[in-house]
Design a protein around this motif. Structure first.
Motif, short mmCIF file in Angstrom:
data_model
loop_
_atom_site.label_atom_id
_atom_site.label_comp_id
_atom_site.label_asym_id
_atom_site.label_seq_id
_atom_site.Cartn_x
_atom_site.Cartn_y
_atom_site.Cartn_z
N ALA A 215 -40.66 -28.97 31.44
CA ALA A 215 -41.08 -29.37 32.78
C ALA A 215 -42.41 -28.74 33.18
CB ALA A 215 -40.01 -29.01 33.80
N PRO A 218 -46.49 -28.67 30.45
CA PRO A 218 -47.49 -29.73 30.63
C PRO A 218 -48.30 -29.57 31.91
CG PRO A 218 -45.40 -30.67 29.95
CD PRO A 218 -45.13 -29.24 30.29
N VAL A 219 -47.70 -29.00 32.96
CA VAL A 219 -48.44 -28.80 34.20
C VAL A 219 -49.53 -27.74 33.98
CG1 VAL A 219 -48.27 -28.09 36.61
CG2 VAL A 219 -46.48 -29.50 35.61
N GLY A 222 -52.26 -29.38 32.26
CA GLY A 222 -53.05 -30.13 33.23
C GLY A 222 -54.00 -29.22 33.99
N MET A 248 -55.81 -25.39 45.98
CA MET A 248 -54.95 -26.29 45.22
C MET A 248 -54.72 -25.77 43.81
SD MET A 248 -55.40 -30.31 44.46
CE MET A 248 -56.70 -30.04 43.28
N HIS A 251 -51.75 -23.64 43.89
CA HIS A 251 -50.49 -24.39 43.97
C HIS A 251 -50.10 -24.94 42.61
CE1 HIS A 251 -49.56 -24.38 48.24
NE2 HIS A 251 -50.85 -24.51 48.50
N ILE A 252 -51.06 -25.55 41.90
CA ILE A 252 -50.72 -26.13 40.60
C ILE A 252 -50.34 -25.03 39.62
CG2 ILE A 252 -51.59 -27.49 38.67
CD1 ILE A 252 -53.35 -28.97 40.63
N PHE A 255 -46.95 -23.61 40.41
CA PHE A 255 -45.88 -24.57 40.13
C PHE A 255 -45.43 -24.41 38.69
CE2 PHE A 255 -44.03 -28.54 38.79
CZ PHE A 255 -43.16 -28.79 39.82
N GLY B 18 -40.75 -37.06 28.62
CA GLY B 18 -40.64 -36.11 29.73
C GLY B 18 -41.84 -35.20 29.80
N ALA B 19 -42.24 -34.66 28.64
CA ALA B 19 -43.38 -33.74 28.61
C ALA B 19 -44.66 -34.47 29.02
CB ALA B 19 -43.52 -33.14 27.21
N MET B 22 -44.66 -35.02 32.70
CA MET B 22 -44.97 -33.83 33.48
C MET B 22 -46.47 -33.52 33.43
SD MET B 22 -42.40 -32.98 35.17
CE MET B 22 -42.97 -31.46 35.93
N PHE B 23 -47.13 -33.86 32.31
CA PHE B 23 -48.58 -33.69 32.24
C PHE B 23 -49.23 -34.58 33.30
CE2 PHE B 23 -52.79 -34.64 30.29
CZ PHE B 23 -53.27 -33.34 30.22
N GLY B 26 -48.75 -33.17 36.77
CA GLY B 26 -49.72 -32.13 37.09
C GLY B 26 -50.94 -32.73 37.79
N PHE B 27 -51.39 -33.88 37.27
CA PHE B 27 -52.56 -34.52 37.88
C PHE B 27 -52.18 -35.24 39.17
CE2 PHE B 27 -54.19 -33.64 33.75
CZ PHE B 27 -55.53 -33.38 33.98
N LEU B 29 -50.30 -34.11 41.29
CA LEU B 29 -50.26 -33.11 42.35
C LEU B 29 -51.56 -33.10 43.15
CD1 LEU B 29 -48.58 -30.04 40.60
CD2 LEU B 29 -47.66 -31.36 42.48
N TYR B 33 -51.36 -33.35 47.00
CA TYR B 33 -51.76 -32.19 47.79
C TYR B 33 -52.55 -32.64 49.00
CZ TYR B 33 -54.21 -27.77 48.71
OH TYR B 33 -54.74 -26.65 49.29
#
Lengths: 530, 187
Positions: A215, A218-219, A222, A248, A251-252, A255, B18-19, B22-23, B26-27, B29, B33
């Motif tokens: 979960a 990957p964030v 990013g 921001m 925040h990212i 997260f 899923g991965a 989630m990538f 991230g964008f 967001l 925001y």
């Protein structure tokens, strides 16, 4: 499945009977035990590398003023120390333990995706070679803290930031592949009769950790990608001049960052839940509540990220929301601690090295948890924010928490891995040297932080000198103590008292039903779990 | 991968999706925001476009202090100051203010001022009918300019807020404009 597949698999197995020799064995191996060992060694080398950087930091802070290193190099040391310890030491150590133990614990012959397993390990050394290599390039390596807040990592970062970004990408891909492998293995390869609520807790905690990894890694990927394009390609994700917002970034990042904290502690909970019952000679108290508590912690971890950002000027409502959610996490964590204590209650306890580390974990991790609760109190956090109090807090949960649990796991399963008992005398020396020095190292940092010493600064006001000297001495002693651990492991691999299949009287689990050392191929026919 | 049992392949596909998802999240967001900050009126980000003044009733019984602050991005050699540091206004009253900018360098430079209102909850009540921050500010070497701002404070401003601080940070965007202004995904 066709019969031809069966045949090729069988032929494959025959071909590899015993391990092939030389370097190619390690480069090409798809064996979970080989890969587990490589992960663990890699993690230990990174632990010593990151530790050496911590020694530079503590040497510089031994006295007020600037004596040894330039401030910019000091910043690179704090940054790379953090990155290496998080992504190079703690996470690969857990992946190594998962590789070694999960198949043996659930009665599977190997991980579900062995070739991907090979890849996920072998890309890691390249990531860290890039990261560490950037330290020696013109302009220096990353110097913006492991949290790489924009605009430090964009507008003001060194030219090597691209290397940092790509190395984090590779680390992320490696972790995600490792996590996918763990999930597929646990879901599809359990031995007959190994139902969900019979899984050892280490397997449960790793399963939940793997979902967290998929979960949030990957964030993170990013976030570093946005840093990359902001710095090199003129985008304005975090640049106010182009309509972006540096807050921001936080925040990212958080997260990702807060679940990441639990990625580094949930497997520890699994390890401790295996060791405490073994040396208390009692079944674990409250197995089901342990599983539910782990899952609740994982879910809550997505709702607390902004407690890292109380001072950014959030509305009061948001501050209260994140404060209460953070405090809520103390409930499932408390369930775990009380379950461990209840397991020991009236048990016939003995205190071999794994148990010593596990007990130290419970006490010291709880101290780290309590300082976390203090930090969660929004108005108090305004004083503690970015001070050594925070440094003390997260080193209590990560060093005496995660790292101690990894040490405990190493001592507990070394006899199974090597077929020899480790030297109990040396193990105890390692434990007592570590546990004393680590408290000399980190406990006084609480006082420094409360008195207002900021983190990540190479110099400090003169009134902090005495405590910093004590902290540095603790740091050097803790660093040296880890060489005892290296000696124990090498000695144990080379020889020692022959280990029984089940060397610990109270140990439970399938891994103790196979020979010591664990044969290269184990559970080729699945065991029947009753 | 062809030798994987079917169930492995299915699970593997789901996890990889899923991965990747989630990538993407991230964008996602990034716009999320902005939308959330807008909707909840947090973050001190005032609106980026001009609002119209429609004969709002002026609340003479109440006085709000409006303070002005100006910063220049470090390394940018411009002078940038408010001509008045603070004004007392009644909510609903249309007010004029001026900022002064001078390019101290020997190069033509394009500036962009980014506003921020403190306390953040007040941002939604601070309405600008005209603002230099809506446009880029090109200044030739050594040139100077007066930058106008016309605003009014919404009479619905919560009672708890007596002072609004409007802060501008001026950024050098010459390089970005030169290369064709890229707004980034953030806008």
């Amino acid at each position: 499945m066709s019969t031809t597949t069966h045949d090729t698999v069988a032929a494959h197995d025959d071909h590899h009977h015993g391990a092939p020799k030389g370097i190619m064995r390690w480069l090409l191996t798809t064996n979970h035990k080989d890969i587990g060992s490589m992960y663990l060694w890699f993690s230990f080398i990174m632990f010593l590398t990151g530790g050496a950087m911590a020694m530079v930091i503590r040497a510089e802070l031994f006295q007020p003023g600037l004596q040894l290193v330039e401030p910019n190099f000091f910043n690179q040391m704090t940054t790379v120390h953090g990155l290496i310890m998080v992504f190079g030491a703690v996470m690969p150590a857990f992946t190594g333990l998962a590789n070694w133990l999960i198949p043996m614990m659930i009665g599977a012959p190997d991980m579900a995706l062995p070739r991907m397993n090979n890849w996920s390990f072998w890309i890691l050394p390249f990531a860290f070679a890039m990261l560490i290599g950037s330290l020696f390039m013109e302009g220096g390596g990353p110097n913006f803290g492991w949290t790489f807040y924009a605009p430090l990592s964009t507008t003001y970062s060194p030219d090597t930031t691209g290397l940092f970004v790509f190395s984090v990408h590779i680390m992320g891909i490696s972790s995600i592949m490792g996590a996918i492998n763990v999930i597929v293995t646990i879901v599809n390869m359990r031995a007959p009769g190994m139902t969900w609520m019979k899984l050892p807790l280490f397997v449960w905690t790793w399963l939940i950790t793997a979902f967290l990894l998929i979960a949030v890694m990957p964030v993170l990927a990013g976030a570093v990608t946005m840093v990359l394009t902001d710095k090199y390609f003129g985008t304005s994700f975090f640049d106010a001049a182009g309509g972006g917002d540096p807050v921001m970034f936080q925040h990212i990042f958080w997260f990702f960052g807060h679940p990441e904290v639990y990625i580094m502690i949930l497997p520890s909970f699994g390890i401790i839940s295996a060791i405490i019952p073994a040396f208390s000679r009692k079944r674990l108290f409250g197995y089901a509540s342990m599983v539910y508590a782990t899952a609740s912690i994982a879910i809550l971890s997505f709702l607390v990220w902004a407690h890292h950002m109380f001072t950014t000027g959030m509305p009061v409502f948001a501050e209260l929301f994140f404060m209460y959610c953070t405090m809520l996490i103390a409930v499932p964590t408390g369930v775990k601690v009380f379950n461990w204590v209840a397991t020991m209650w009236r048990g016939s306890m003995t205190f071999e090295t794994p148990m010593l580390f596990a007990l130290a974990f419970i006490i010291l991790f709880t101290i780290g948890g309590f300082s976390g609760l203090m930090l969660a109190i929004t108005p108090a956090d305004f004083q503690y924010h970015d001070t050594y109090f925070v440094v003390a807090h997260f080193h209590y949960v990560l060093v005496t928490g995660a790292v101690f649990s990894i040490m405990a796991a190493a001592y507990y399963w070394l006899p199974k891995w090597t077929g020899h008992m480790y030297s109990e005398t040396l193990g105890r020396w390692h434990f007592w040297c570590s546990v004393i020095s680590v408290n000399v190292l980190f406990f006084p940092m609480h006082f420094l932080g409360l008195a207002g010493m900021p983190r990540r600064i190479p110099d400090y006001a003169i009134q902090f000198a005495d405590i910093n000297q004590i902290v540095s001495i603790g740091g050097f002693a803790f660093g040296l103590s880890q060489l005892i651990f290296l000696a124990v492991v090498i000695k144990c691999i080379r020889g020692g008292e022959k280990a029984a299949d089940k060397p610990w009287e109270g140990a439970e689990g399938l891994e103790w039903t196979i020979a010591s050392p664990a044969p290269y191929h184990s559970f080729t026919t699945p065991p029947e779990v009753k | 991968m062809t030798t994987q049992p079917k169930s492995n392949r299915k699970l593997l596909t789901m996890l990889i999706l899923g991965a990747v998802g989630m990538f993407g999240f991230g964008f996602a967001l990034v716009p999320l925001y902005d939308v959330l900050c807008d909707a909840l009126g947090i973050n001190g980000k005032p609106q980026g476009t001009a609002s119209t003044y429609e004969a709002v009733i002026v609340d003479e019984s109440r006085t709000v202090t409006v303070e002005f602050i100006a910063h220049v991005q470090s390394g940018m050699s411009w002078e940038f100051i408010p001509t008045v540091n603070r004004i007392e206004v009644h909510p609903g009253q249309l007010t004029h203010a001026k900022f002064y900018a001078k390019n101290l360098s020997s190069k033509d430079t394009v500036g962009q001022a980014i506003p921020s209102v403190s306390p953040g909850q007040g941002a939604a009540y601070f309405n600008k009918t005209e603002c230099f921050c809506f446009n880029q500010q090109p200044l030739a070497a050594s040139a100077s300019a007066e930058l106008p701002l016309i605003f009014y404070v919404d009479p619905d401003l919560p009672e708890s807020i007596n002072t609004l601080t409007l802060s501008y940070t001026l950024y050098d965007i010459t390089a970005k404009v030169g290369g064709g202004l890229k707004q980034g995904a953030a806008k």
